[in-house]
Design an enzyme around this catalytic site. Structure first.
Site, mmCIF file in Angstrom:
data_model
loop_
_atom_site.group_PDB
_atom_site.id
_atom_site.type_symbol
_atom_site.label_atom_id
_atom_site.label_comp_id
_atom_site.label_asym_id
_atom_site.label_seq_id
_atom_site.Cartn_x
_atom_site.Cartn_y
_atom_site.Cartn_z
ATOM 1 N NE ARG A 128 35.884 45.571 35.670
ATOM 2 C CZ ARG A 128 34.996 45.283 36.527
ATOM 3 N NH1 ARG A 128 35.241 44.656 37.724
ATOM 4 N NH2 ARG A 128 33.738 45.901 36.563
ATOM 5 C CG ASP A 325 27.102 42.216 38.592
ATOM 6 O OD1 ASP A 325 27.758 42.518 37.476
ATOM 7 O OD2 ASP A 325 27.020 42.532 39.509
ATOM 8 N NE ARG A 401 28.777 38.604 38.914
ATOM 9 C CZ ARG A 401 28.480 38.414 40.010
ATOM 10 N NH1 ARG A 401 27.904 37.200 40.303
ATOM 11 N NH2 ARG A 401 28.807 39.282 41.088
#
Length: 444
Positions: A128, A325, A401
């Site tokens: 990231r 998110d 997620r």
């Protein structure tokens, strides 16, 4: 150290989801509560702290820099802070695991202290980009040596005194805003962040609650958040509300599984975090708020969610910052709606724990959804409420997620769906599967 083996998990269609459920404490608030308590002088107490791996990584890093942090027998947490400017040199690298929030916010804290810290993380976090935080912190005086592409591992040498700046966010990012404000805590003068597009405001609320001199004003440029440095923070009693990002999965699950009727207790309703509720209601979801109240400066409510037929929408792009998110969960809802949903304006999803646009396009396609991938989102042709075929193994790509989103999609598929690795769910919601089973009547 070798990574643990993948944790395969297979989920099948279920009957109606019924009953009540609670979700873990808000992750964003949990991180910030620990950090500001660690910079206060005295003892703070935190109730409802999320005890997932990401937040525990924050606690471990703060301990390594001198804060005393203990979990009580009743589940409350106590933090004895070192004071602003009092962080100590850590004796070893700070392992952030999978947590981008921990990394970026702690970089802000270290940036204005006279210490050096090395940040490392797992394979997902190490991919990231950190450049968006490195840029403003470097202008403030921090010396940052990162791996190629502005990634972890990286070493940060703090500046003391750091230089106050007036920084306009090039992208909507609460993490970058918070990192600069946290660096400003120990920086002489006034540090300001200008956000053209409002993002979640947990940092502003909590900084003010701890006693920082902070102002927020609207201007033609956007919201201007200014903090006066060399602050003295006062210890606090904090109650963390339930995380709306975790509640998102139950909201969508109850909306798509016929006959469902559930109540999700104690959900944070901060208006900078409720974009998914707005989007689902635009699609026809039946979500009602019960006992709306305020706890510790944050709005909270219980949410009753009943199954309802969903209709496709074009998701308003201005909702993106308040639901960034929750897009994976929204993509699942769209897969069962009537018509074609366009959920664009969310290019930020490309640089989350995984490339969530590509990951969800591949995973939903594997279980039979009709998905078109765009640079900044997905176009999804829904089933009109009919089950998807299912019957596939899907890749979660070390992303909690993605794993939870496909788990709820599996509840309305004709054939079981297997997650190739469900272990990442522990980063934010360790009890997710047991609570889902309880709603489906499959366990306690």
């Amino acid at each position: 150290m070798m990574p643990p083996p993948p944790l395969h998990r297979t989920l099948a269609a279920t009957g109606p989801l019924t009953g009540g459920v609670t979700v873990p404490g808000d992750k964003s608030i949990s991180h910030r509560a620990l950090m500001l308590a660690a910079l206060a002088v005295g003892e703070s107490r935190i109730e409802g702290l999320l005890e997932g791996e990401d937040v525990l990584a924050t606690a471990a890093a703060l301990r390594a820099m001198g804060a005393r942090i203990e979990r009580g027998a009743a589940g409350d947490w106590r933090v004895w802070g070192v004071g602003v400017g009092g962080l100590l040199q850590p004796g070893q690298a700070l392992d952030m695991g999978n947590s981008g929030t921990s990394t970026r916010l702690l970089m802000g804290l270290v940036a204005s202290h006279p210490i050096t810290a090395t940040f490392i993380g797992d394979a997902s976090l190490s991919r990231r980009p950190m450049a968006r935080v490195i840029t403003p912190l470097s202008v403030m005086g921090a010396d940052i040596t990162a791996s190629p592409g502005g990634r972890l591992p990286l070493m940060l040498r703090g500046a003391c005194p750091a230089v106050p700046i007036r920084y306009t966010l090039p992208v909507a990012s609460a993490q970058v805003k918070s990192a600069v404000l946290l660096a400003g805590l120990n920086t002489p003068g006034i540090t300001s962040v200008i956000e053209p597009v409002p993002t979640r405001d947990h940092s502003e609320r909590m900084l003010a609650g701890f006693g920082a001199a902070l102002t927020v004003e609207d201007s033609p440029e956007g919201r201007i958040i200014s903090i006066t440095g060399e602050a003295e923070l006062r210890p606090q009693q904090i109650v963390v509300p339930g995380d709306p990002s975790s509640a998102a999965f139950f909201m969508v699950a109850a909306s798509i599984v016929p006959g469902s009727d559930i109540v999700i207790g104690n959900v944070g309703m901060n208006p900078t975090r409720t974009g998914l509720i707005t989007a689902l209601r635009l699609m026809g979801a039946d979500i009602s708020e019960i006992d709306a109240r305020e706890v510790g400066g944050e709005p909270v409510a219980d949410l009753r969610v009943r199954h309802a037929p969903l209709t496709a929408i074009t998701v308003p792009p201005d909702l993106a910052p308040s639901m960034i998110d929750e897009y994976p969960a929204l993509f699942v809802a769209a897969a069962f709606a009537q018509g074609t949903t366009r959920a664009l304006g969310a290019e930020e999803l490309r640089v989350k724990e995984s490339d969530r646009i590509a990951a969800m396009a591949t995973a939903l396609g594997a279980i039979g959804a009709r998905v078109t991938e765009h640079r900044d989102g997905l176009e999804i042709a829904g089933t009109g409420g009919e089950p998807l075929p299912g019957g596939a193994t899907v890749a979660t790509l070390l992303d909690h997620r993605i794993a939870m989103s496909l788990a709820i999609a599996a509840l309305h598929c004709r054939a079981p769906v297997t997650l190739d690795d469900a272990a990442p769910v522990a980063t934010s919601f360790p009890d997710f599967f047991s609570r889902l089973d309880a709603l489906a009547g499959n366990g306690v």
